[in-house]
Design an enzyme around this catalytic site. Structure first.
Site, PDB file in Angstrom:
ATOM      1  N   GLY A  12       0.707  -1.322   0.090  1.00 34.10           N
ATOM      2  CA  GLY A  12      -0.006  -0.024   0.009  1.00 34.10           C
ATOM      3  C   GLY A  12       0.777   1.273  -0.039  1.00 34.10           C
ATOM      4  O   GLY A  12       0.444   2.155   0.609  1.00 34.10           O
ATOM      5  N   GLY A  15      -0.688   4.700  -1.212  1.00 36.89           N
ATOM      6  CA  GLY A  15      -1.729   5.195  -0.544  1.00 36.89           C
ATOM      7  C   GLY A  15      -1.442   6.184   0.351  1.00 36.89           C
ATOM      8  O   GLY A  15       0.007   6.751   0.379  1.00 36.89           O
ATOM      9  N   GLN A  16      -2.199   7.072   0.864  1.00 36.68           N
ATOM     10  CA  GLN A  16      -2.111   8.473   1.667  1.00 36.68           C
ATOM     11  C   GLN A  16      -1.044   8.067   2.754  1.00 36.68           C
ATOM     12  O   GLN A  16       0.102   8.923   2.791  1.00 36.68           O
ATOM     13  CB  GLN A  16      -3.276   8.695   2.440  1.00 36.68           C
ATOM     14  CG  GLN A  16      -3.099  10.101   3.043  1.00 36.68           C
ATOM     15  CD  GLN A  16      -4.224  10.423   4.198  1.00 36.68           C
ATOM     16  OE1 GLN A  16      -4.814   9.437   4.617  1.00 36.68           O
ATOM     17  NE2 GLN A  16      -4.315  11.755   4.608  1.00 36.68           N
ATOM     18  N   ASP A  57      -0.254  -8.050  -5.847  1.00 35.61           N
ATOM     19  CA  ASP A  57      -1.568  -7.827  -5.097  1.00 35.61           C
ATOM     20  C   ASP A  57      -1.753  -8.823  -3.895  1.00 35.61           C
ATOM     21  O   ASP A  57      -1.450 -10.045  -3.993  1.00 35.61           O
ATOM     22  CB  ASP A  57      -2.521  -8.809  -6.404  1.00 35.61           C
ATOM     23  CG  ASP A  57      -4.030  -8.885  -5.802  1.00 35.61           C
ATOM     24  OD1 ASP A  57      -4.227  -8.466  -4.719  1.00 35.61           O
ATOM     25  OD2 ASP A  57      -4.658  -9.025  -6.834  1.00 35.61           O
ATOM     26  N   TYR A 147     -15.352  -2.483   6.829  1.00 30.85           N
ATOM     27  CA  TYR A 147     -14.098  -2.061   7.023  1.00 30.85           C
ATOM     28  C   TYR A 147     -13.690  -2.165   8.644  1.00 30.85           C
ATOM     29  O   TYR A 147     -12.693  -2.861   9.223  1.00 30.85           O
ATOM     30  CB  TYR A 147     -13.895  -0.701   6.818  1.00 30.85           C
ATOM     31  CG  TYR A 147     -12.454  -0.238   7.045  1.00 30.85           C
ATOM     32  CD1 TYR A 147     -11.305  -0.531   6.553  1.00 30.85           C
ATOM     33  CD2 TYR A 147     -12.456   1.182   7.895  1.00 30.85           C
ATOM     34  CE1 TYR A 147     -10.142   0.099   6.835  1.00 30.85           C
ATOM     35  CE2 TYR A 147     -11.297   1.687   8.248  1.00 30.85           C
ATOM     36  CZ  TYR A 147     -10.142   1.269   7.792  1.00 30.85           C
ATOM     37  OH  TYR A 147      -8.792   1.734   8.132  1.00 30.85           O
ATOM     38  N   ILE A 177      -6.374  10.590   9.319  1.00 30.08           N
ATOM     39  CA  ILE A 177      -4.794  11.189   9.204  1.00 30.08           C
ATOM     40  C   ILE A 177      -5.141  12.297   8.119  1.00 30.08           C
ATOM     41  O   ILE A 177      -5.743  12.394   7.093  1.00 30.08           O
ATOM     42  CB  ILE A 177      -4.045  10.104   8.690  1.00 30.08           C
ATOM     43  CG1 ILE A 177      -4.072   8.897   9.548  1.00 30.08           C
ATOM     44  CG2 ILE A 177      -2.558  10.457   8.495  1.00 30.08           C
ATOM     45  CD1 ILE A 177      -3.443   9.006  11.058  1.00 30.08           C
TER      46      ILE A 177
HETATM   47  C1  AKB Z   1     -11.496   5.946   7.067  1.00 28.72           C
HETATM   48  O1  AKB Z   1     -11.994   6.944   7.287  1.00 28.72           O
HETATM   49  O2  AKB Z   1     -11.831   4.950   6.578  1.00 28.72           O
HETATM   50  C2  AKB Z   1     -10.223   5.809   7.563  1.00 28.72           C
HETATM   51  C3  AKB Z   1      -9.897   5.250   8.901  1.00 28.72           C
HETATM   52  C4  AKB Z   1     -10.258   6.089  10.003  1.00 28.72           C
HETATM   53  O3  AKB Z   1      -9.336   4.150   9.396  1.00 28.72           O
HETATM   54  N1  AKB Z   1      -9.402   7.091   7.386  1.00 28.72           N
END
Ligand code: AKB
Length: 326
Positions: A12, A15-16, A57, A147, A177
């Site tokens: 990753g 990514g940010q 991947d 998530y 973040i």
């Molecule tokens: C999100 O908003 O999904 C992420 C996190 C808080 O893990 N930035």
């Protein structure tokens, strides 16, 4: 005996967080010792030209294993993840990348006797019913996003590999973040970054959560510092492993906008909450990170005022050079 980190793989890395983490790891450990990887998105020139970069991947273990054997990897920062907002649009992809990706990393950690693996978690591990203010380290974890479900499972999975196999794994629960180098992709806390870009670019912003939405946040330099600090901490002194609360500041959108107005007085914010409001409402307002402070000496440096000044300074410079959104 403390095992040394000599060859580091970052998943990753486009990514940010991954992009800035990779550059800092290269500064600290040597550019050729930090192997950056991504799935699809092209890396910035800086990332590609500063050291090795490959596409892999994480859901296909053989693509990670190729990197591990090619470079003799002994440490992995596993930053690849599908975040909360995209995860709600595509829950199966979120499960696949976050869970299968993580177990692949852990299995390779075992097979190749890795010195250390870092697997970040998130404030998304929480859901409704928790104490919203100063949410404690130990409290019920019942997230309502895919998530969040994957992050709770990953924390448990990592702790299982620590206890069962003695693998050295560390993880911390990131708040939102905020940064100016790479835009975040697909999170709920993305509004707290977008607001700065739009303030500098257009002087106005339409926010996808209500003005009273208050979430834990952190400036990128603190996030990078904390992540590396935990990675370098003495394992024998850690009582926890995969789930450290990691905090710096907490503010509502109204407070954030007021801080930006100190630098851009005409700045205007409108509010059009969407499906991400429900996600934000299920997360804490602020979190208690005393375990991180006690066990590995965590202490943030940035607050809302110093971060806002720095963000606006950098974004203004980027706008002037015509590279605001790169
Ligand atoms: C999100 O908003 O999904 C992420 C996190 C808080 O893990 N930035």
């Amino acid at each position: 005996m403390k095992k040394e980190m000599k060859k580091i793989l970052v998943t990753g890395s486009v990514g940010q967080i991954g992009s800035e983490l990779t550059m800092e790891l290269r500064r600290r450990y040597g550019a050729d010792n930090v192997i950056a990887t991504g799935r699809k998105t092209e890396p910035s020139e800086e990332l590609r030209n500063s050291g090795p970069f490959h596409f892999i991947d994480c859901t296909r273990i053989e693509t990670i294993e190729e990197m591990v054997t090619k470079y003799n990897i002994d440490t992995i920062y596993h930053m690849a993840a599908i975040l909360s907002a995209v995860g709600e649009k595509n829950p199966q992809l979120c499960w696949d990348v976050n869970m299968n990706g993580t177990i692949n990393i852990l299995e390779l950690g075992l097979k190749y006797k890795m010195a250390r693996i870092i697997v970040p978690s998130s404030i998304a591990v929480w859901g409704p019913g928790i104490p919203l203010e100063n949410t404690p380290q130990e409290t019920v974890l019942r997230p309502t996003t895919m998530y969040g479900v994957t992050k709770v499972c990953a924390e448990l999975l990592c702790d299982y590999y620590v206890q069962k196999f003695g693998l050295d794994i560390r993880g911390l629960r990131y708040p939102g973040i905020i940064s100016y180098e790479t835009l975040p992709g697909g999170g709920t806390t993305d509004y707290a970054v977008a607001i700065y870009y739009e303030a500098v670019d257009k002087g106005k912003y339409t926010c996808f959560v209500r003005e009273d939405t208050r979430l834990p946040m952190m400036y990128m330099p603190d996030c990078i510092e904390g992540t590396i600090q935990l990675a370098e901490a003495d394992f024998s002194k850690l009582k926890r492993h995969s789930d450290f609360n990691h905090a710096a500041m907490s503010f509502s959108v109204t407070e954030l906008a007021a801080e930006i107005k100190k630098h851009i007085p005409d700045f205007e914010v409108a509010y059009e909450p969407d499906y991400r409001q429900e996600i934000a409402d299920s997360w804490p307002n602020s979190i208690d990170d005393s375990a991180a402070r006690e066990e590995w000496g965590w202490k943030p440096k940035w607050d809302l005022s110093s971060m806002t000044e720095d963000m606006i300074k950098h974004l203004r410079a980027r706008k002037e050079s015509g590279t605001l959104y790169r």
